[in-house]
Design a protein around this motif. Structure first.
Motif, PDB file in Angstrom:
ATOM      1  N   PRO A  87      34.744  37.378  19.926  1.00  0.00           N
ATOM      2  CA  PRO A  87      35.202  36.442  19.264  1.00  0.00           C
ATOM      3  C   PRO A  87      36.244  35.253  19.767  1.00  0.00           C
ATOM      4  CG  PRO A  87      36.258  38.279  18.842  1.00  0.00           C
ATOM      5  CD  PRO A  87      35.543  38.578  19.833  1.00  0.00           C
ATOM      6  N   GLY A  88      35.953  34.056  19.218  1.00  0.00           N
ATOM      7  CA  GLY A  88      36.630  32.876  19.898  1.00  0.00           C
ATOM      8  C   GLY A  88      35.965  31.562  19.778  1.00  0.00           C
ATOM      9  N   GLU A  89      36.733  30.506  20.088  1.00  0.00           N
ATOM     10  CA  GLU A  89      36.038  29.216  19.963  1.00  0.00           C
ATOM     11  C   GLU A  89      35.713  28.734  21.319  1.00  0.00           C
ATOM     12  OE1 GLU A  89      35.158  27.436  17.004  1.00  0.00           O
ATOM     13  OE2 GLU A  89      35.987  29.208  15.913  1.00  0.00           O
ATOM     14  N   ILE A  90      34.761  27.657  21.363  1.00  0.00           N
ATOM     15  CA  ILE A  90      34.096  27.210  22.666  1.00  0.00           C
ATOM     16  C   ILE A  90      35.583  26.475  23.233  1.00  0.00           C
ATOM     17  CG2 ILE A  90      32.959  25.567  23.932  1.00  0.00           C
ATOM     18  CD1 ILE A  90      30.751  26.259  21.977  1.00  0.00           C
ATOM     19  N   GLY A  91      35.959  26.646  24.348  1.00  0.00           N
ATOM     20  CA  GLY A  91      37.235  26.000  25.090  1.00  0.00           C
ATOM     21  C   GLY A  91      38.231  26.989  25.096  1.00  0.00           C
ATOM     22  N   SER A  92      38.367  27.979  24.291  1.00  0.00           N
ATOM     23  CA  SER A  92      39.486  28.969  24.185  1.00  0.00           C
ATOM     24  C   SER A  92      39.871  29.884  25.224  1.00  0.00           C
ATOM     25  CB  SER A  92      39.478  29.753  22.919  1.00  0.00           C
ATOM     26  OG  SER A  92      38.685  30.522  22.674  1.00  0.00           O
ATOM     27  N   GLN A  93      40.988  30.370  25.458  1.00  0.00           N
ATOM     28  CA  GLN A  93      41.190  31.326  26.667  1.00  0.00           C
ATOM     29  C   GLN A  93      40.902  32.462  26.362  1.00  0.00           C
ATOM     30  OE1 GLN A  93      42.034  30.180  29.725  1.00  0.00           O
ATOM     31  NE2 GLN A  93      41.946  28.130  28.998  1.00  0.00           N
ATOM     32  N   VAL A  94      40.556  33.506  27.147  1.00  0.00           N
ATOM     33  CA  VAL A  94      40.362  34.698  27.224  1.00  0.00           C
ATOM     34  C   VAL A  94      40.875  35.617  28.268  1.00  0.00           C
ATOM     35  CG1 VAL A  94      37.777  34.620  28.025  1.00  0.00           C
ATOM     36  CG2 VAL A  94      38.345  36.631  26.406  1.00  0.00           C
ATOM     37  N   SER A  95      41.188  36.782  27.943  1.00  0.00           N
ATOM     38  CA  SER A  95      41.798  37.707  29.216  1.00  0.00           C
ATOM     39  C   SER A  95      40.942  38.813  29.112  1.00  0.00           C
ATOM     40  CB  SER A  95      43.256  37.858  28.920  1.00  0.00           C
ATOM     41  OG  SER A  95      43.733  38.822  29.872  1.00  0.00           O
ATOM     42  N   PHE A  96      40.669  39.318  30.426  1.00  0.00           N
ATOM     43  CA  PHE A  96      39.852  40.604  30.498  1.00  0.00           C
ATOM     44  C   PHE A  96      40.985  41.534  31.189  1.00  0.00           C
ATOM     45  CE2 PHE A  96      36.535  37.753  30.496  1.00  0.00           C
ATOM     46  CZ  PHE A  96      35.792  38.176  29.555  1.00  0.00           C
ATOM     47  N   ASP A  97      41.408  42.494  30.551  1.00  0.00           N
ATOM     48  CA  ASP A  97      42.452  43.691  31.171  1.00  0.00           C
ATOM     49  C   ASP A  97      41.841  44.688  31.683  1.00  0.00           C
ATOM     50  OD1 ASP A  97      44.388  41.649  30.334  1.00  0.00           O
ATOM     51  OD2 ASP A  97      44.673  42.381  28.241  1.00  0.00           O
ATOM     52  N   LYS A  98      40.626  45.001  31.399  1.00  0.00           N
ATOM     53  CA  LYS A  98      39.907  46.102  32.064  1.00  0.00           C
ATOM     54  C   LYS A  98      39.444  45.911  33.252  1.00  0.00           C
ATOM     55  CE  LYS A  98      38.833  48.658  27.883  1.00  0.00           C
ATOM     56  NZ  LYS A  98      37.863  49.242  26.813  1.00  0.00           N
ATOM     57  N   VAL A  99      40.268  45.875  34.350  1.00  0.00           N
ATOM     58  CA  VAL A  99      39.819  45.611  35.652  1.00  0.00           C
ATOM     59  C   VAL A  99      39.761  46.883  36.620  1.00  0.00           C
ATOM     60  CG1 VAL A  99      40.136  44.172  38.130  1.00  0.00           C
ATOM     61  CG2 VAL A  99      40.912  43.284  35.777  1.00  0.00           C
ATOM     62  N   LEU A 100      38.479  47.081  36.996  1.00  0.00           N
ATOM     63  CA  LEU A 100      38.158  48.369  37.499  1.00  0.00           C
ATOM     64  C   LEU A 100      38.275  48.286  39.184  1.00  0.00           C
ATOM     65  CD1 LEU A 100      34.740  49.168  35.654  1.00  0.00           C
ATOM     66  CD2 LEU A 100      37.328  49.872  35.090  1.00  0.00           C
ATOM     67  N   LEU A 101      38.193  47.245  39.577  1.00  0.00           N
ATOM     68  CA  LEU A 101      38.301  46.928  41.088  1.00  0.00           C
ATOM     69  C   LEU A 101      38.636  45.613  41.232  1.00  0.00           C
ATOM     70  CD1 LEU A 101      35.865  48.088  43.779  1.00  0.00           C
ATOM     71  CD2 LEU A 101      36.247  45.786  43.697  1.00  0.00           C
ATOM     72  N   PHE A 102      39.419  45.587  42.416  1.00  0.00           N
ATOM     73  CA  PHE A 102      39.887  44.067  43.007  1.00  0.00           C
ATOM     74  C   PHE A 102      40.042  44.139  44.347  1.00  0.00           C
ATOM     75  CE2 PHE A 102      43.613  41.310  44.386  1.00  0.00           C
ATOM     76  CZ  PHE A 102      43.136  40.064  43.945  1.00  0.00           C
ATOM     77  N   SER A 103      39.540  42.710  44.776  1.00  0.00           N
ATOM     78  CA  SER A 103      39.531  42.466  46.506  1.00  0.00           C
ATOM     79  C   SER A 103      40.062  41.312  46.531  1.00  0.00           C
ATOM     80  CB  SER A 103      37.957  42.694  46.905  1.00  0.00           C
ATOM     81  OG  SER A 103      37.856  42.414  48.324  1.00  0.00           O
ATOM     82  N   ASP A 104      40.825  41.073  47.648  1.00  0.00           N
ATOM     83  CA  ASP A 104      41.193  39.731  48.167  1.00  0.00           C
ATOM     84  C   ASP A 104      40.656  39.266  49.272  1.00  0.00           C
ATOM     85  OD1 ASP A 104      42.825  41.289  49.588  1.00  0.00           O
ATOM     86  OD2 ASP A 104      44.594  40.577  49.142  1.00  0.00           O
ATOM     87  N   GLY A 105      39.844  39.969  49.752  1.00  0.00           N
ATOM     88  CA  GLY A 105      39.390  39.569  51.214  1.00  0.00           C
ATOM     89  C   GLY A 105      39.698  40.581  52.270  1.00  0.00           C
TER      90      GLY A 105
END
Length: 118
Positions: free
Chosen positions: A26-44
């Motif tokens: 759900p949400g309007e076009i242009g609105s912010q969304v956040s994904f909190d279920k991050v399974l893996l993260f790499s910064d290089g």
């Protein structure tokens, strides 16, 4: 820098600036969304793997599009029984542009202290 997020029962590998499609949220076009279920993260250089998720990392994005995918046909058929059923389906989706991948708050690390024994 990339992350693997979970949304709608599926996993997506995302990078900053990338537009990807997820199951309709759900949400309007242009609105912010956040994904909190991050399974893996790499910064290089460093790789963080959640067990099952990383609590301190989140992916911020912006909704670019709310639409339906191309039509698929569902065709049921039984030979010699004169049974045929044709049905179409269009799956709704949300296109999200990833704006930032990073910490969801400030991380406080304890300084390492050297304890001298006498």
């Amino acid at each position: 820098m990339y992350a693997v997020v979970s949304s709608g029962g599926k996993q997506y590998k995302v990078e900053e600036g990338q537009v990807f499609r997820v199951e309709k949220i759900p949400g309007e076009i242009g609105s912010q969304v956040s994904f909190d279920k991050v399974l893996l993260f790499s910064d290089g250089e460093n790789l963080k793997i959640g067990q099952p998720v990383l609590d301190d990392i989140s992916v911020q994005g912006k909704i670019m599009e709310q639409d339906k995918a191309k039509k698929i046909l569902v065709f049921k058929y039984k030979r010699r029984k004169r049974y045929r059923r044709r049905q179409g389906h269009r799956q709704p989706y949300t296109a999200v542009k990833v704006e930032s991948i990073g910490t969801s708050g400030s991380l406080v690390q304890k300084p390492e202290t050297d304890i001298e024994t006498e």
